[in-house]
Write an enzyme that holds these catalytic residues in place. Sequence first.
Site, short mmCIF file in Angstrom:
data_model
loop_
_atom_site.label_atom_id
_atom_site.label_comp_id
_atom_site.label_asym_id
_atom_site.label_seq_id
_atom_site.Cartn_x
_atom_site.Cartn_y
_atom_site.Cartn_z
N ASN A 151 31.33 52.07 50.68
CA ASN A 151 30.81 51.38 51.87
C ASN A 151 31.90 51.39 52.93
O ASN A 151 33.08 51.63 52.61
CB ASN A 151 30.44 49.93 51.53
CG ASN A 151 31.60 49.17 50.91
OD1 ASN A 151 31.85 49.28 49.71
ND2 ASN A 151 32.34 48.44 51.72
N TYR A 156 40.05 38.87 39.21
CA TYR A 156 39.15 37.82 39.70
C TYR A 156 38.27 37.22 38.61
O TYR A 156 37.62 36.21 38.81
CB TYR A 156 38.29 38.32 40.87
CG TYR A 156 37.36 39.46 40.55
CD1 TYR A 156 36.24 39.29 39.76
CD2 TYR A 156 37.62 40.74 41.04
CE1 TYR A 156 35.39 40.33 39.47
CE2 TYR A 156 36.78 41.80 40.76
CZ TYR A 156 35.66 41.58 39.96
OH TYR A 156 34.84 42.63 39.66
N GLU A 157 38.22 37.88 37.45
CA GLU A 157 37.41 37.32 36.35
C GLU A 157 38.11 36.12 35.72
O GLU A 157 37.51 35.42 34.90
CB GLU A 157 37.12 38.40 35.32
CG GLU A 157 36.19 39.47 35.87
CD GLU A 157 35.97 40.62 34.90
OE1 GLU A 157 35.23 40.42 33.92
OE2 GLU A 157 36.54 41.70 35.12
N HIS A 176 39.03 42.66 35.61
CA HIS A 176 39.61 42.44 36.93
C HIS A 176 40.28 41.07 36.95
O HIS A 176 39.87 40.15 36.26
CB HIS A 176 38.52 42.47 38.01
CG HIS A 176 37.73 43.74 38.03
ND1 HIS A 176 36.72 43.99 37.13
CD2 HIS A 176 37.81 44.82 38.84
CE1 HIS A 176 36.21 45.18 37.39
NE2 HIS A 176 36.84 45.71 38.41
N SER A 179 33.20 51.56 38.87
CA SER A 179 31.76 51.38 39.10
C SER A 179 31.10 52.75 39.30
O SER A 179 31.63 53.59 40.00
CB SER A 179 31.52 50.58 40.37
OG SER A 179 32.13 49.33 40.27
N HIS A 224 29.47 46.91 34.08
CA HIS A 224 30.64 47.37 33.32
C HIS A 224 30.38 47.20 31.83
O HIS A 224 30.18 46.08 31.37
CB HIS A 224 31.89 46.57 33.70
CG HIS A 224 32.52 47.00 34.99
ND1 HIS A 224 33.73 47.64 35.04
CD2 HIS A 224 32.11 46.90 36.27
CE1 HIS A 224 34.04 47.92 36.31
NE2 HIS A 224 33.06 47.46 37.07
N MET A 230 39.43 46.01 44.43
CA MET A 230 39.85 44.84 43.64
C MET A 230 40.43 45.23 42.28
O MET A 230 40.43 44.43 41.35
CB MET A 230 38.64 43.91 43.43
CG MET A 230 37.95 43.50 44.73
SD MET A 230 36.47 42.53 44.42
CE MET A 230 35.72 42.52 46.06
N SER A 231 40.94 46.44 42.18
CA SER A 231 41.47 46.90 40.88
C SER A 231 42.57 47.92 41.11
O SER A 231 43.05 48.09 42.23
CB SER A 231 40.34 47.53 40.05
OG SER A 231 39.92 48.73 40.66
N HIS A 236 27.42 43.52 46.27
CA HIS A 236 27.80 44.27 45.07
C HIS A 236 26.74 45.33 44.76
O HIS A 236 27.05 46.43 44.32
CB HIS A 236 27.94 43.29 43.89
CG HIS A 236 28.36 43.95 42.60
ND1 HIS A 236 29.57 44.60 42.44
CD2 HIS A 236 27.72 44.07 41.41
CE1 HIS A 236 29.65 45.09 41.22
NE2 HIS A 236 28.54 44.79 40.57
N ALA A 255 35.76 51.98 42.78
CA ALA A 255 34.93 51.97 43.97
C ALA A 255 35.70 51.19 45.04
O ALA A 255 36.39 50.23 44.72
CB ALA A 255 33.61 51.26 43.67
N1 HPA Z 1 36.08 45.66 49.43
C1 HPA Z 1 36.65 45.42 48.25
N2 HPA Z 1 36.28 46.03 47.13
C2 HPA Z 1 35.29 46.94 47.22
C3 HPA Z 1 34.66 47.23 48.42
C4 HPA Z 1 35.08 46.56 49.61
O1 HPA Z 1 34.56 46.77 50.72
N3 HPA Z 1 33.73 48.18 48.16
C5 HPA Z 1 33.81 48.44 46.84
N4 HPA Z 1 34.74 47.70 46.25
#
Ligand code: HPA
Length: 273
Positions: free
Chosen positions: A236, A86-87, A84, A31, A62, A212-213, A248, A114
């Site tokens: 974050n 989760y898709e 990913h 990202s 993406h 998540m990747s 997101h 990210a």
């Molecule tokens: N958790 C999971 N995936 C993420 C996060 C998070 O806080 N921030 C960016 N991708």
Amino acid sequence: MNEIYEKLTRCYESVKDRIRFTPRVALVLGSGLGDYGNEIDVEATLPYNEINGFPISTVPGHKGQFIFGHVGDVPVVCMQGRVHYYEGYPISDVVLPTRLMKMMGAEILFLTNASGGINTDFKAGDFMLITDHISCFAPNPLIGQNIEELGVRFPDMSKVYDENLCDKIRASASELNIRLVEGIYAQLTGPSFESPAEIRMLKSLGADAVGMSTVVEAIAANHCGMKICGISCVCNLAAGLSANPLTHEEVQTAANEAAPLFKKLVTESICRF
Ligand code: HPA
């Protein structure tokens, strides 16, 4: 032939006929790095939807194509958008692009993503050199019949992130005066963000950042003998570490803000590989 390997071979055949370019580095853009293509002396692009059977990302922000070209003198293939787990794709599809880039000739896999920061020394906007990972919350992409053409049944995982590449990333950050923290990245499946209790659990397991990747791609790349490195953009503070709910959009905004420095760091690093 193994079904998964057959599909991979089919994808490779369709790429090979269209692209006459041998990359040394395979770069996966997370990202915020989506427009990294501007940093590349582009020789060719190949939309994923033109590769028969190739998994297409559904995540907003993406794009979906390979870019072939040079960063400095280094031939790279760059994934503008990844899929990913989760898709809803099978895990073998999630790592198909990694394996495909190895078949194209790439020796090095440079992963970016990210993440949410778990280590309380980290701030949003920090870059974290990934020194190791925690994979046990995501399905292992090597489950199933082993693909002997790619690697061994029980691959060693004691040094997934190549120390020499890590040193080059450290030197690049230092040269550019960019703060680079280091740590352990845990992959969960998503798509929901973690609960505060899950973040406390991950912290107690030694994770510094969560996303998540990346880890499943690193496992597949390690299996097929690539050298691997990765940088995570901490976008974050993870759940429970700040008062704000996670979105997101927040992640994407932070990733976009970090992008100019992230691009510099990635480019300088690749030039040293
Ligand atoms: N958790 C999971 N995936 C993420 C996060 C998070 O806080 N921030 C960016 N991708």
